[in-house]
Design a protein around this motif. Structure first.
Motif, PDB file in Angstrom:
ATOM      1  N   LEU A   1     -11.784  -2.522  -3.334  1.00  0.00           N
ATOM      2  CA  LEU A   1     -11.151  -1.304  -2.465  1.00  0.00           C
ATOM      3  C   LEU A   1     -10.948  -0.410  -3.316  1.00  0.00           C
ATOM      4  O   LEU A   1     -11.083   0.904  -3.103  1.00  0.00           O
ATOM      5  N   ARG A   2      -9.914  -0.735  -4.319  1.00  0.00           N
ATOM      6  CA  ARG A   2      -9.217   0.372  -5.284  1.00  0.00           C
ATOM      7  C   ARG A   2     -10.270   1.062  -5.966  1.00  0.00           C
ATOM      8  O   ARG A   2     -10.166   2.153  -6.367  1.00  0.00           O
TER       9      ARG A   2
ATOM     10  N   GLU B   1     -12.047   3.497  -3.675  1.00  0.00           N
ATOM     11  CA  GLU B   1     -11.102   4.753  -3.493  1.00  0.00           C
ATOM     12  C   GLU B   1     -11.054   5.462  -4.740  1.00  0.00           C
ATOM     13  O   GLU B   1     -11.035   6.751  -4.669  1.00  0.00           O
TER      14      GLU B   1
ATOM     15  N   LYS C   1     -14.631   0.870   3.056  1.00  0.00           N
ATOM     16  CA  LYS C   1     -13.149   0.659   3.169  1.00  0.00           C
ATOM     17  C   LYS C   1     -12.694  -0.352   4.224  1.00  0.00           C
ATOM     18  O   LYS C   1     -11.677  -1.052   4.163  1.00  0.00           O
ATOM     19  N   ARG C   2     -13.433  -0.293   5.124  1.00  0.00           N
ATOM     20  CA  ARG C   2     -13.340  -1.318   6.316  1.00  0.00           C
ATOM     21  C   ARG C   2     -13.664  -2.810   5.861  1.00  0.00           C
ATOM     22  O   ARG C   2     -13.134  -3.722   6.202  1.00  0.00           O
ATOM     23  N   ARG C   3     -14.690  -2.985   4.985  1.00  0.00           N
ATOM     24  CA  ARG C   3     -15.116  -4.536   4.598  1.00  0.00           C
ATOM     25  C   ARG C   3     -14.490  -4.862   3.151  1.00  0.00           C
ATOM     26  O   ARG C   3     -14.315  -5.915   3.016  1.00  0.00           O
ATOM     27  N   LEU C   4     -14.193  -3.977   2.484  1.00  0.00           N
ATOM     28  CA  LEU C   4     -13.517  -4.391   0.942  1.00  0.00           C
ATOM     29  C   LEU C   4     -11.987  -4.519   0.997  1.00  0.00           C
ATOM     30  O   LEU C   4     -11.309  -3.825   1.844  1.00  0.00           O
ATOM     31  N   THR C   5     -11.358  -5.225   0.136  1.00  0.00           N
ATOM     32  CA  THR C   5     -10.187  -5.551  -0.202  1.00  0.00           C
ATOM     33  C   THR C   5      -9.855  -5.542  -1.703  1.00  0.00           C
ATOM     34  O   THR C   5     -10.900  -5.690  -2.516  1.00  0.00           O
ATOM     35  N   GLY C   6      -8.649  -5.602  -2.110  1.00  0.00           N
ATOM     36  CA  GLY C   6      -8.365  -5.841  -3.630  1.00  0.00           C
ATOM     37  C   GLY C   6      -8.846  -4.828  -4.385  1.00  0.00           C
ATOM     38  O   GLY C   6      -9.045  -3.676  -4.012  1.00  0.00           O
TER      39      GLY C   6
END
Length: 324
Positions: A192-193, A196, A184-189
């Motif tokens: 990340l979804r 999650e 969660k700290r390293r991933l985006t977009g």
């Protein structure tokens, strides 16, 4: 205006193209099998081994559907409590659609059915399905690995490696919190979804995972053992090749190129798996393997249909019992 609407409406051919492709694929497959061996010769294999094994194999395969349903029952306890029969019916409809529809499109029915029948949120149903499919893949590989252990020259070492692989999901679950926090700290977009969503689909406790994992191992263990047993009865050998055939067929069914009802792709997976683990490529042996792969595929389809009919019967009896 009406003319424009008619022009914009898709043609009958466009609306039913998936059905047309599916029917064409099935008809081509039936004709191809007839050309290679003839259906009389294919079905004649059962005369050689007796129809008792076919009945027993079908019954055992249908029994695995109850293990799958219990996994769902335990996975969604609040939503499904006291509704096992209804859940069994949903599971069988999903299973049948998964087999019959091409390109794994039947998978989309699961979260939709769980939302409509049990009120499970779409994201939660989808993410839980993803987690269960990962467990399925692991258990399927572990079940197929039994053939490698049986054929190994050092069974003690092979068995130890197999056991470590079998238990790996339990170890991986203990690393869940730190791994997900780091992700969660390293991933985006989108990544990340996805992370999650995967977290949302995981059991909330180690005990919950153990129960889901246990039902998954039971389901795939019985299924692969039954499939390998049937292949062995039909002359596929050595034992590692029979397990390889069972594993190859099931792996083919989880690939995106899965054909309607698995026609062609499932038997091809059986042949590829058996050859990769020691089946002879000589003409007589390949002929036996080819016919056995078609018959094994037929048993699976029949079992899926029997499971669906059983779920309809149980649902009807349940409604009558409740007075509805």
């Amino acid at each position: 205006m009406q003319t424009d609407e008619k022009a914009a409406a898709p043609s009958a051919l466009a609306r039913h193209r998936v059905t047309i492709v599916a029917v064409a694929a099935v008809l081509f497959y039936l004709g191809f099998v007839q050309y290679l061996w003839g259906w009389r010769q294919i079905l004649g294999q059962w005369n050689e081994i007796g129809y008792g094994p076919a009945v027993l194999a079908s019954a055992l395969l249908v029994s695995t559907y109850f293990a799958r349903t219990y996994r769902l029952y335990d996975y969604f306890p609040a939503e499904t409590k006291g509704r096992f029969v209804e859940l069994f019916h949903v599971a069988q409809v999903h299973n049948l659609l998964n087999i019959m529809l091409p390109f794994r499109s039947g998978e989309t029915s699961f979260p939709l059915l769980m939302r409509s029948e049990f009120g499970v949120p779409l994201l939660h149903g989808t993410s839980a399905l993803l987690v269960m499919r990962l467990l399925d893949l692991h258990a399927l590989l572990a079940a197929g690995g039994l053939g490698l252990v049986a054929a190994s020259g050092n069974r003690a070492l092979a068995g130890a490696v197999w056991l470590a692989f079998l238990l790996s999901p339990l170890l991986a679950y203990q690393l869940k919190a730190p791994v997900l926090a780091l992700a969660k700290r390293r991933l985006t977009g989108k990544l990340l979804r996805i992370t999650e969503g995967l977290e949302d689909g995981l059991p909330s406790s180690t005990l919950g995972l153990v129960r889901a994992w246990g039902m998954t191992v039971l389901n795939w263990g019985v299924k692969v053992l039954v499939l390998a047993w049937v292949l062995g009865l039909m002359g596929v050998g050595p034992i590692a090749a029979a397990f390889g055939g069972a594993l190859g067929g099931e792996l083919s069914s989880v690939l995106p190129v899965h054909a309607p009802a698995g026609v062609g792709t499932y038997p091809a997976g059986i042949v590829a798996g058996a050859v990769s683990l020691g089946a002879s490529t000589a003409r007589p042996a390949m002929d036996i393997l080819g016919r056995a792969s078609v018959n094994l595929h037929l048993i699976l389809i029949i079992s899926a249909l029997l499971g669906t009919l059983l779920s309809v019967a149980l649902s009807t009896l349940d409604r009558l019992r409740r007075g509805g």
